[in-house]
Scaffold this motif. Structure first.
Motif, PDB file in Angstrom:
ATOM      1  N   LEU A   4      21.066  50.535 -76.692  1.00 49.34           N
ATOM      2  CA  LEU A   4      20.212  49.506 -77.284  1.00 49.34           C
ATOM      3  C   LEU A   4      19.383  50.095 -78.407  1.00 49.34           C
ATOM      4  CD1 LEU A   4      17.096  49.134 -75.069  1.00 49.34           C
ATOM      5  CD2 LEU A   4      19.037  50.407 -74.218  1.00 49.34           C
ATOM      6  N   ILE A   5      18.582  49.248 -79.022  1.00 43.99           N
ATOM      7  CA  ILE A   5      17.675  49.739 -80.058  1.00 43.99           C
ATOM      8  C   ILE A   5      16.273  49.814 -79.474  1.00 43.99           C
ATOM      9  CG2 ILE A   5      16.732  49.310 -82.367  1.00 43.99           C
ATOM     10  CD1 ILE A   5      19.455  49.038 -83.068  1.00 43.99           C
ATOM     11  N   ASP A   6      15.684  50.978 -79.572  1.00 43.49           N
ATOM     12  CA  ASP A   6      14.269  51.143 -79.216  1.00 43.49           C
ATOM     13  C   ASP A   6      13.440  50.977 -80.484  1.00 43.49           C
ATOM     14  OD1 ASP A   6      14.775  51.794 -76.569  1.00 43.49           O
ATOM     15  OD2 ASP A   6      14.741  53.958 -76.907  1.00 43.49           O
ATOM     16  N   PHE A   7      12.449  50.107 -80.433  1.00 42.87           N
ATOM     17  CA  PHE A   7      11.484  50.021 -81.535  1.00 42.87           C
ATOM     18  C   PHE A   7      10.249  50.822 -81.112  1.00 42.87           C
ATOM     19  CE2 PHE A   7      14.221  46.511 -82.629  1.00 42.87           C
ATOM     20  CZ  PHE A   7      14.281  46.608 -84.004  1.00 42.87           C
TER      21      PHE A   7
ATOM     22  N   GLY B 154       3.481  49.126 -87.346  1.00 39.86           N
ATOM     23  CA  GLY B 154       4.871  49.272 -87.784  1.00 39.86           C
ATOM     24  C   GLY B 154       5.701  49.957 -86.715  1.00 39.86           C
ATOM     25  N   PHE B 155       7.018  49.728 -86.776  1.00 37.10           N
ATOM     26  CA  PHE B 155       7.922  50.287 -85.770  1.00 37.10           C
ATOM     27  C   PHE B 155       9.105  50.979 -86.442  1.00 37.10           C
ATOM     28  CE2 PHE B 155       5.701  46.841 -83.723  1.00 37.10           C
ATOM     29  CZ  PHE B 155       5.432  47.334 -82.445  1.00 37.10           C
ATOM     30  N   LEU B 156       9.540  52.081 -85.839  1.00 40.14           N
ATOM     31  CA  LEU B 156      10.756  52.762 -86.294  1.00 40.14           C
ATOM     32  C   LEU B 156      11.879  52.358 -85.356  1.00 40.14           C
ATOM     33  CD1 LEU B 156       9.040  56.239 -86.609  1.00 40.14           C
ATOM     34  CD2 LEU B 156       9.699  54.757 -88.516  1.00 40.14           C
ATOM     35  N   LYS B 157      13.077  52.068 -85.921  1.00 37.52           N
ATOM     36  CA  LYS B 157      14.180  51.741 -85.019  1.00 37.52           C
ATOM     37  C   LYS B 157      14.879  53.018 -84.602  1.00 37.52           C
ATOM     38  CE  LYS B 157      17.630  49.826 -87.863  1.00 37.52           C
ATOM     39  NZ  LYS B 157      17.212  49.980 -89.206  1.00 37.52           N
TER      40      LYS B 157
ATOM     41  N   LEU C  23      17.321  44.971 -77.150  1.00 37.28           N
ATOM     42  CA  LEU C  23      16.216  45.638 -77.858  1.00 37.28           C
ATOM     43  C   LEU C  23      15.143  46.028 -76.838  1.00 37.28           C
ATOM     44  CD1 LEU C  23      15.599  43.019 -80.726  1.00 37.28           C
ATOM     45  CD2 LEU C  23      17.203  44.936 -80.740  1.00 37.28           C
ATOM     46  N   ALA C  24      14.417  47.096 -77.147  1.00 41.02           N
ATOM     47  CA  ALA C  24      13.271  47.469 -76.321  1.00 41.02           C
ATOM     48  C   ALA C  24      12.144  47.911 -77.238  1.00 41.02           C
ATOM     49  CB  ALA C  24      13.633  48.609 -75.380  1.00 41.02           C
TER      50      ALA C  24
END
Length: 323
Positions: free
Chosen positions: A13-16, A30-33, A92-93
């Motif tokens: 999955l994608i961690d933000f 802000g978030f990094l993927k 997503l998480a």
């Protein structure tokens, strides 16, 4: 001798991740993927350490899904067991990094593509070619993925493949605490190798994870090795013949994400090369010291997959810390 194949099954999955550590999700600006998902991290860890790995799982037929599969390929992971779902999204998480590098999770999976993997979509030939089949417990939470997971385990077992289990407890994903304990334990007695953290021992036994008799209550007849990771303190190992502790490596921790997966990947690479480590305590301790070093190196950088070590990264740490 050909490098043995290790197949990892489950979720990616994608961690933000907040671009600032130590703030809540609400406060973060802000978030990094970052790619995530324990079984996928393990597959990438194996490949980065010179092992041969494959990943089996399902992704949304969306930009994130294709991005993740490309990351697997870039990291040298065989993706023949991957499939896409045109009706469901990639999971997503949102991850909060607390000041000490520990994490909290908020998941978006309703349902996500990984939960919708069907038995008919399994690449069983790939599983049969493996020396080790590795999995977690998140794929047990809902159907049809649970049935696919059980079928994949049976395929591996019938083909004489070693079963490696890291439950990777993520409580927010289960309907209740009881459901989590029951679900995680439902396949406990099938595994040849189980790795749990000290916190997971406490969660599953309701006992003191420091006590050997509490840990030993998790042993079963078919289990060849039970590993308990104790964070930077290292790990403990339990087999029918011997038990002991291997000290860890102290490093400046930035982010613990992926450290356990880095540890597992490193141990499985050693086991793939030499199955006799399960019966030879000296060899086992060497393999676990290397795994401890790989786990430690992974905590010195943000993110899981980008922080996974090469063999020389781990060896350097081991050399620098040896008296």
């Amino acid at each position: 001798m050909a490098t043995p194949l290790i197949v990892s099954f489950g979720e990616m999955l994608i961690d933000f991740v907040p671009d600032t550590s130590g703030v809540s999700l609400a406060e973060s600006t802000g978030f990094l993927k970052a790619p995530g998902g324990a079984p996928a991290n393990v597959a990438c860890a194996i490949s980065k350490l010179g092992g041969k790995s494959a990943f089996i799982g399902k992704f949304g037929d969306d930009e994130f899904g294709h991005m993740l599969v490309n990351i697997l390929k870039k990291n040298g992971v065989n993706s023949e067991g991957v499939c896409f779902d045109s009706h469901a999204r990639t999971a997503l998480a949102f991850v909060t990094l607390k000041k000490d590098g520990e994490r909290e999770f908020m998941f978006y999976r309703n349902p996500s593509a990984d939960m919708l993997l069907k038995e008919s979509e399994l690449n069983k030939d790939l599983i049969k070619k493996a020396k080790i089949f590795h999995y977690g417990s998140i794929s047990l939470i809902s159907e049809p993925c649970r049935t696919a997971h059980m079928a994949a385990m049976k395929t591996a077992k019938d083909a004489g493949v070693l079963l490696s289990y890291d439950p990777n407890v993520r409580l927010p994903l289960w309907p209740s605490t009881e459901a989590a304990i029951e679900g995680i334990k439902s396949i406990w007695n099938e595994a040849d190798i189980i790795k749990v953290s000290d916190d997971e021992v406490t969660f599953l036994t309701r006992g003191d994870a420091e006590k050997d008799d509490v840990v030993l209550s998790l042993m079963h007849d078919k289990l060849k090795l039970l590993i308990v990771t104790d964070g930077e303190k290292g790990c403990r190992y339990y087999t029918k013949k011997f038990k002991g502790r291997v000290p860890g490596y102290s490093v400046k921790t930035v982010d613990t994400t992926g450290a356990g997966d880095s540890f597992v990947g490193a141990f499985l690479v050693s086991l793939g090369k030499d199955g006799s480590i399960l019966d030879d305590e000296g060899k086992l301790k060497e393999a676990l010291a290397f795994a401890n070093a790989c786990g430690a190196v992974c905590t010195t950088q943000k993110g899981a997959i980008p922080a996974l070590p090469t063999p020389s990264d781990a060896q350097q740490l081991m050399k620098s810390k040896s008296k």
